[in-house]
Write a protein that holds these residues in place. Structure first.
Motif, PDB file in Angstrom:
ATOM      1  N   GLY A  74       0.831  -1.203   0.000  1.00 44.49           N
ATOM      2  CA  GLY A  74       0.000   0.000   0.000  1.00 44.49           C
ATOM      3  C   GLY A  74       0.862   1.246   0.000  1.00 44.49           C
ATOM      4  O   GLY A  74       1.945   1.254   0.591  1.00 44.49           O
ATOM      5  N   HIS A  75       0.384   2.284  -0.673  1.00 43.69           N
ATOM      6  CA  HIS A  75       1.198   3.488  -0.863  1.00 43.69           C
ATOM      7  C   HIS A  75       0.397   4.772  -0.662  1.00 43.69           C
ATOM      8  O   HIS A  75      -0.791   4.827  -0.989  1.00 43.69           O
ATOM      9  CB  HIS A  75       1.770   3.507  -2.278  1.00 43.69           C
ATOM     10  CG  HIS A  75       2.422   2.234  -2.678  1.00 43.69           C
ATOM     11  ND1 HIS A  75       3.466   1.688  -1.963  1.00 43.69           N
ATOM     12  CD2 HIS A  75       2.179   1.365  -3.689  1.00 43.69           C
ATOM     13  CE1 HIS A  75       3.829   0.553  -2.545  1.00 43.69           C
ATOM     14  NE2 HIS A  75       3.068   0.335  -3.577  1.00 43.69           N
ATOM     15  N   THR A  76       1.110   5.797  -0.194  1.00 47.75           N
ATOM     16  CA  THR A  76       0.679   7.203  -0.157  1.00 47.75           C
ATOM     17  C   THR A  76      -0.806   7.393   0.177  1.00 47.75           C
ATOM     18  O   THR A  76      -1.571   7.938  -0.625  1.00 47.75           O
ATOM     19  CB  THR A  76       0.970   7.875  -1.520  1.00 47.75           C
ATOM     20  OG1 THR A  76       0.373   7.118  -2.587  1.00 47.75           O
ATOM     21  CG2 THR A  76       2.450   8.036  -1.731  1.00 47.75           C
ATOM     22  N   PRO A  77      -1.215   6.998   1.368  1.00 49.97           N
ATOM     23  CA  PRO A  77      -2.616   7.207   1.730  1.00 49.97           C
ATOM     24  C   PRO A  77      -2.955   8.695   1.876  1.00 49.97           C
ATOM     25  O   PRO A  77      -2.206   9.443   2.491  1.00 49.97           O
ATOM     26  CB  PRO A  77      -2.740   6.490   3.076  1.00 49.97           C
ATOM     27  CG  PRO A  77      -1.364   6.496   3.642  1.00 49.97           C
ATOM     28  CD  PRO A  77      -0.448   6.351   2.451  1.00 49.97           C
ATOM     29  N   TRP A  91      -5.968   4.734  -0.807  1.00 51.99           N
ATOM     30  CA  TRP A  91      -4.637   4.125  -0.820  1.00 51.99           C
ATOM     31  C   TRP A  91      -4.313   3.661  -2.235  1.00 51.99           C
ATOM     32  O   TRP A  91      -5.145   2.995  -2.876  1.00 51.99           O
ATOM     33  CB  TRP A  91      -4.592   2.881   0.082  1.00 51.99           C
ATOM     34  CG  TRP A  91      -4.605   3.132   1.544  1.00 51.99           C
ATOM     35  CD1 TRP A  91      -5.678   3.465   2.317  1.00 51.99           C
ATOM     36  CD2 TRP A  91      -3.490   3.039   2.438  1.00 51.99           C
ATOM     37  NE1 TRP A  91      -5.293   3.584   3.636  1.00 51.99           N
ATOM     38  CE2 TRP A  91      -3.958   3.331   3.732  1.00 51.99           C
ATOM     39  CE3 TRP A  91      -2.134   2.737   2.265  1.00 51.99           C
ATOM     40  CZ2 TRP A  91      -3.119   3.322   4.853  1.00 51.99           C
ATOM     41  CZ3 TRP A  91      -1.303   2.722   3.383  1.00 51.99           C
ATOM     42  CH2 TRP A  91      -1.791   3.019   4.648  1.00 51.99           C
ATOM     43  N   SER A  92      -3.150   3.944  -2.710  1.00 50.86           N
ATOM     44  CA  SER A  92      -2.640   3.299  -3.908  1.00 50.86           C
ATOM     45  C   SER A  92      -2.159   1.898  -3.517  1.00 50.86           C
ATOM     46  O   SER A  92      -1.674   1.699  -2.402  1.00 50.86           O
ATOM     47  CB  SER A  92      -1.490   4.103  -4.506  1.00 50.86           C
ATOM     48  OG  SER A  92      -1.927   5.410  -4.826  1.00 50.86           O
TER      49      SER A  92
END
Lengths: 156, 156, 156
Positions: A74-77, A91-92
């Motif tokens: 998961g990335h950059t929320p 999320w990404s």
């Protein structure tokens, strides 16, 4: 954003982090605790039924992933508090699955977004109230099997 | 989690971020400073010896990565404060190495977890006290070379 | 790092998160708002001209990405406050583009760093003042097209 808001934001960030890690470690009972008991799970784009309730998801997912190696990143929320006990986030994500040998497919790879809502339950713990997974692209064994012309947005 | 705890959590998050970025930028002297002088480094699953002390790791790793292009990405840390000056975390990770031309292998790709402990040293800086890397999957030139049947957990 | 600093750090982290997500969702008007009106955009390594001003980037990028599916992932930001209204950061990044069918290239994949500066504008919002993208490796259709011998550093 106040210093107090940061506690909620960090709690939600680590909540989703536990979702990812506990799933990949197949610690299912601990994993189930990241969801509200009355959560809604929408992975319908992946062909799953719309699920109502933590127990339904607990019953649904682990058998599907039996023998499957998974990686979920998961990335950059972008986390937004919408009330004292409510929040939402995008999320990404990227995931990779390796299926047991001998099946008709070996590997699934996908990217997309989780659009989610959260609630701070009466025990003071933030949990996932709504999970909606929408994909940008999914490949099976290196071949695109899903990829909409327009990218997913939270309202989709 | 208190507002004060957040300072420690953010410090540890950026500490590990520096670990990743300084390694890939090959700024080795700055990179070494993210470790406690008496740290333990367990990348034994990748065939490395168990290393004791910052200097041992400083001596060990840079020569191995000479001429190798590296990318290390860390994701969704679950960080837990275990005392006023101690903490632990699990990070999801992905790495990619490109070896110098002409060797027997061109590319390594891996995913897994860092299971770590941290200490706030007497100078007030958080540093990595124990690093343990455990893999879900490693591929060399597109072929799986490591992939245990059961996923790694912190106690492994 | 003080509790008050954390508000600025979190604001900048979510600012860049919106940069990534809004771009991939092609919500261009909202996306443009993450930049200072007088920003500088340096993606010159990718062959783009050095751009001055938010409007120039707003005019430049969306037409290039028309019909292109994009995924941009950002990782492990090291964020440093350099004054009450200024900050800088290094982000690790990975991006993937899928071009419209029938063109001479199908897919671009890259990894590298964003080296950035930020300013808190008079409306109290943090925005990107300088964006500099430097690559470790870029592949087009699986073939390396860029990969410097020495890794990029903030001063590059």
């Amino acid at each position: 954003m106040s210093p107090e808001d940061l506690v909620a934001i960090e709690s939600i960030r680590q909540l989703k982090a536990r979702y990812f890690q506990l799933m990949d470690q197949k610690r299912w009972d601990e994993w189930a605790q990241v969801f509200c008991v009355d959560c809604t799970i929408d992975s319908t784009q992946d062909g799953a039924p719309l699920l109502h309730g933590r127990q339904a998801f607990r019953d649904f997912l682990p058998p599907i992933l039996e023998g499957v190696k998974t990686v979920h990143h998961g990335h950059t929320p972008v986390i937004e508090l919408t009330g004292p006990d409510t929040a939402k986030a995008t999320w990404s994500m990227e995931d990779m699955l390796w299926f047991p040998p001998g099946g008709e497919r070996q590997h699934l790879w996908g990217v997309g977004f989780y659009f989610e809502k959260y609630r701070k339950d009466s025990d003071g713990e933030w949990r996932i109230l709504e999970l909606k997974l929408r994909r940008i692209r999914v490949e099976v064994d290196g071949v695109e099997v899903f990829g909409p012309d327009t990218p997913p947005r939270p309202e989709d």
